[in-house]
Design an enzyme around this catalytic site. Sequence first.
Site, PDB file in Angstrom:
ATOM      1  N   HIS A  74     -19.009  32.124  24.327  1.00  0.00           N
ATOM      2  CA  HIS A  74     -20.077  33.128  24.360  1.00  0.00           C
ATOM      3  C   HIS A  74     -21.225  32.584  25.178  1.00  0.00           C
ATOM      4  O   HIS A  74     -21.614  31.428  25.010  1.00  0.00           O
ATOM      5  CB  HIS A  74     -20.559  33.456  22.937  1.00  0.00           C
ATOM      6  N   TYR A 195     -29.793  40.654  18.631  1.00  0.00           N
ATOM      7  CA  TYR A 195     -30.873  40.555  17.658  1.00  0.00           C
ATOM      8  C   TYR A 195     -31.687  41.841  17.769  1.00  0.00           C
ATOM      9  O   TYR A 195     -32.217  42.147  18.845  1.00  0.00           O
ATOM     10  CB  TYR A 195     -31.777  39.359  17.976  1.00  0.00           C
ATOM     11  N   PRO A 287     -30.178  29.797   8.841  1.00  0.00           N
ATOM     12  CA  PRO A 287     -29.149  30.158   9.835  1.00  0.00           C
ATOM     13  C   PRO A 287     -29.701  30.931  11.047  1.00  0.00           C
ATOM     14  O   PRO A 287     -28.931  31.375  11.881  1.00  0.00           O
ATOM     15  CB  PRO A 287     -28.163  31.010   9.034  1.00  0.00           C
ATOM     16  N   LYS A 291     -27.679  26.437  13.649  1.00  0.00           N
ATOM     17  CA  LYS A 291     -27.722  25.003  13.964  1.00  0.00           C
ATOM     18  C   LYS A 291     -27.076  24.103  12.904  1.00  0.00           C
ATOM     19  O   LYS A 291     -26.799  22.938  13.174  1.00  0.00           O
ATOM     20  CB  LYS A 291     -29.182  24.541  14.110  1.00  0.00           C
ATOM     21  N   TYR A 381     -31.261  26.854  22.441  1.00  0.00           N
ATOM     22  CA  TYR A 381     -30.349  27.761  21.748  1.00  0.00           C
ATOM     23  C   TYR A 381     -28.937  27.167  21.662  1.00  0.00           C
ATOM     24  O   TYR A 381     -28.293  27.232  20.628  1.00  0.00           O
ATOM     25  CB  TYR A 381     -30.327  29.084  22.520  1.00  0.00           C
TER      26      TYR A 381
HETATM   27  P1  RFL Z   1     -20.967  22.079   3.377  1.00  0.00           P
HETATM   28  O1  RFL Z   1     -20.192  22.863   4.384  1.00  0.00           O
HETATM   29  O2  RFL Z   1     -21.793  22.811   2.403  1.00  0.00           O
HETATM   30  O3  RFL Z   1     -19.913  21.162   2.613  1.00  0.00           O
HETATM   31  C1  RFL Z   1     -20.282  20.441   1.469  1.00  0.00           C
HETATM   32  C2  RFL Z   1     -19.025  20.166   0.664  1.00  0.00           C
HETATM   33  O4  RFL Z   1     -19.367  19.320  -0.447  1.00  0.00           O
HETATM   34  C3  RFL Z   1     -18.674  19.766  -1.589  1.00  0.00           C
HETATM   35  N1  RFL Z   1     -19.408  19.286  -2.781  1.00  0.00           N
HETATM   36  C4  RFL Z   1     -18.954  18.365  -3.645  1.00  0.00           C
HETATM   37  N2  RFL Z   1     -17.795  17.664  -3.683  1.00  0.00           N
HETATM   38  C5  RFL Z   1     -17.623  16.787  -4.715  1.00  0.00           C
HETATM   39  N3  RFL Z   1     -18.540  16.596  -5.706  1.00  0.00           N
HETATM   40  C6  RFL Z   1     -19.705  17.283  -5.693  1.00  0.00           C
HETATM   41  N4  RFL Z   1     -20.611  17.082  -6.659  1.00  0.00           N
HETATM   42  C7  RFL Z   1     -19.953  18.208  -4.630  1.00  0.00           C
HETATM   43  N5  RFL Z   1     -20.977  19.036  -4.324  1.00  0.00           N
HETATM   44  C8  RFL Z   1     -20.628  19.684  -3.193  1.00  0.00           C
HETATM   45  C9  RFL Z   1     -18.660  21.291  -1.445  1.00  0.00           C
HETATM   46  O5  RFL Z   1     -17.627  21.870  -2.229  1.00  0.00           O
HETATM   47  C10 RFL Z   1     -18.440  21.445   0.057  1.00  0.00           C
HETATM   48  O6  RFL Z   1     -17.065  21.544   0.381  1.00  0.00           O
HETATM   49  O7  RFL Z   1     -21.944  21.037   4.072  1.00  0.00           O
HETATM   50  P2  RFL Z   1     -21.859  20.263   5.504  1.00  0.00           P
HETATM   51  O8  RFL Z   1     -20.546  19.575   5.678  1.00  0.00           O
HETATM   52  O9  RFL Z   1     -23.099  19.495   5.586  1.00  0.00           O
HETATM   53  O10 RFL Z   1     -21.856  21.452   6.599  1.00  0.00           O
HETATM   54  C11 RFL Z   1     -23.004  22.254   6.771  1.00  0.00           C
HETATM   55  C12 RFL Z   1     -22.575  23.657   7.242  1.00  0.00           C
HETATM   56  O11 RFL Z   1     -21.636  24.184   6.318  1.00  0.00           O
HETATM   57  C13 RFL Z   1     -23.794  24.586   7.354  1.00  0.00           C
HETATM   58  O12 RFL Z   1     -24.883  23.910   7.915  1.00  0.00           O
HETATM   59  C14 RFL Z   1     -23.477  25.802   8.243  1.00  0.00           C
HETATM   60  O13 RFL Z   1     -22.533  26.642   7.649  1.00  0.00           O
HETATM   61  C15 RFL Z   1     -24.780  26.597   8.530  1.00  0.00           C
HETATM   62  N6  RFL Z   1     -24.501  27.847   9.280  1.00  0.00           N
HETATM   63  C16 RFL Z   1     -24.271  27.831  10.630  1.00  0.00           C
HETATM   64  N7  RFL Z   1     -24.301  26.641  11.306  1.00  0.00           N
HETATM   65  C17 RFL Z   1     -24.003  26.609  12.631  1.00  0.00           C
HETATM   66  O14 RFL Z   1     -24.053  25.520  13.230  1.00  0.00           O
HETATM   67  N8  RFL Z   1     -23.645  27.750  13.341  1.00  0.00           N
HETATM   68  C18 RFL Z   1     -23.576  28.980  12.715  1.00  0.00           C
HETATM   69  O15 RFL Z   1     -23.207  29.969  13.353  1.00  0.00           O
HETATM   70  C19 RFL Z   1     -23.929  29.050  11.318  1.00  0.00           C
HETATM   71  N9  RFL Z   1     -23.871  30.218  10.651  1.00  0.00           N
HETATM   72  C20 RFL Z   1     -24.441  29.070   8.579  1.00  0.00           C
HETATM   73  C21 RFL Z   1     -24.126  30.251   9.298  1.00  0.00           C
HETATM   74  C22 RFL Z   1     -24.677  29.137   7.195  1.00  0.00           C
HETATM   75  C23 RFL Z   1     -24.632  30.354   6.542  1.00  0.00           C
HETATM   76  N10 RFL Z   1     -24.885  30.377   5.150  1.00  0.00           N
HETATM   77  C24 RFL Z   1     -23.921  30.831   4.220  1.00  0.00           C
HETATM   78  C25 RFL Z   1     -25.994  29.627   4.650  1.00  0.00           C
HETATM   79  C26 RFL Z   1     -24.073  31.471   8.644  1.00  0.00           C
HETATM   80  C27 RFL Z   1     -24.344  31.544   7.260  1.00  0.00           C
HETATM   81  C28 RFL Z   1     -24.299  32.901   6.589  1.00  0.00           C
END
Ligand code: RFL
Length: 384
Positions: A74, A195, A287, A291, A381
């Site tokens: 994209h 947006y 979000p 990032k 971005y």
């Molecule tokens: P995660 O993905 O939350 O993974 C953490 C893992 O830890 C586990 N866990 C445990 N395991 C054992 N014992 C415990 N006590 C535990 N507590 C937790 C959980 O089960 C889980 O599997 O964190 P990580 O690895 O730091 O990754 C971060 C990303 O997931 C997050 O920053 C992104 O999803 C944010 N985000 C986006 N980021 C982008 O770079 N590009 C995007 O397009 C983007 N879109 C988004 C997003 C986040 C969103 N939400 C839901 C907040 C869109 C949305 C809607």
Amino acid sequence: MADQATVLIVGAGPAGLVLGNLLRANGIDTLILERGSRERVQTRARAGFLGANSARVLAEHGLDAGLRQRGQWHYKCAFRDSDGQFELNYAALGRGEVHTVYPQQDLVTDLIAEYLDRGGRLRFDVTVTGVDPKTATVRHLDGQSKGRFLIGCDGSNGVTRAAMPASAVRHARDHGIAWLAVLAQAPPSMSAVTYAMHDNGFAGHMARSPEITRYYLQVSPDDSPAAWPDERVWAELNTRMRVDRFGPLRQGPIVERRVVRLRSDVVDPMRHGRMFLAGDAASLISPSAAKGANLAIMQAEVLAKALTDAVATGDERGLEAYSSTCLPRIWRAQEFSHWMITLLHGPSNGPDAGFQRVLRRARLDSLRDSRSHQDFFAENYVGI
Ligand code: RFL
């Protein structure tokens, strides 16, 4: 059950899995403990937009086969409001970088398969209940596990960040804004991320795959997903996206909906004793600029190199510099994300609402007309 590993990682999200893969590629004994089942983590839909640095890290470490096969490039985004619409082709701006759109659950699925292939150890359905950062030990219902190093990749509400000492600062901001984040079983309606600014609030359109599209609607922070049945979601998207002027949306069933509060925080330093934080555990980012997963991958790469040096040669300089290497990049991303929040969201009803409305107009005009502003936007971005 008592486990030993050189590096013990809590959490199998993008941060823990990229780190685990890079460490396994360097022959380092690594154990990941994950609270969810394999099925649950492989179906948790979140991010989709990966920046140029993330694509590079995944490619350089042989983790991008799925991304290359099914990811989509994209390179433009659009802004629309009552005055019209303009597009920015960011591949032709800044450093000429593009996003790769690849659903986070597909990336996590690929990373788990590759990690296990590389001989990595990963236990699902293990909830870590307590950690000791000084001894790199964790407690869980089956007993305890001990590493030489402990890495907290368990998200922003995890037990590892809760074990940081009172002297660690948590810079936090609740933006007072919430988004209803929905996944629609429908193809994207536009070729660009769009947006839309409207008096009813912000609306966003982001491709995820040929069959699934993510939409966002700004809602009240105390709103509940149950208050948004499919018909209401589509009616409000049609209004805010101004379909009467710009063309219809491709509609389909809403397969996931949740209310996400826009919050940001940064833990400084990101280390305590033998424990290091990475990903959302170290810094939660709203979000608004996509990032979070990108920061997680950036930190995983920095930490993998530092841990490898420490284990292979005893040189801990990389580990000592971990916070100071990552924090400036995290703050750059936070700053840009905050800038996006102020651009995308309408003014409050406060006494300066009129002033804020015109300021936002000026910001949009500048982004539409100024090449140097566009270059700055593009660089931030897609990059970090
Ligand atoms: P995660 O993905 O939350 O993974 C953490 C893992 O830890 C586990 N866990 C445990 N395991 C054992 N014992 C415990 N006590 C535990 N507590 C937790 C959980 O089960 C889980 O599997 O964190 P990580 O690895 O730091 O990754 C971060 C990303 O997931 C997050 O920053 C992104 O999803 C944010 N985000 C986006 N980021 C982008 O770079 N590009 C995007 O397009 C983007 N879109 C988004 C997003 C986040 C969103 N939400 C839901 C907040 C869109 C949305 C809607």
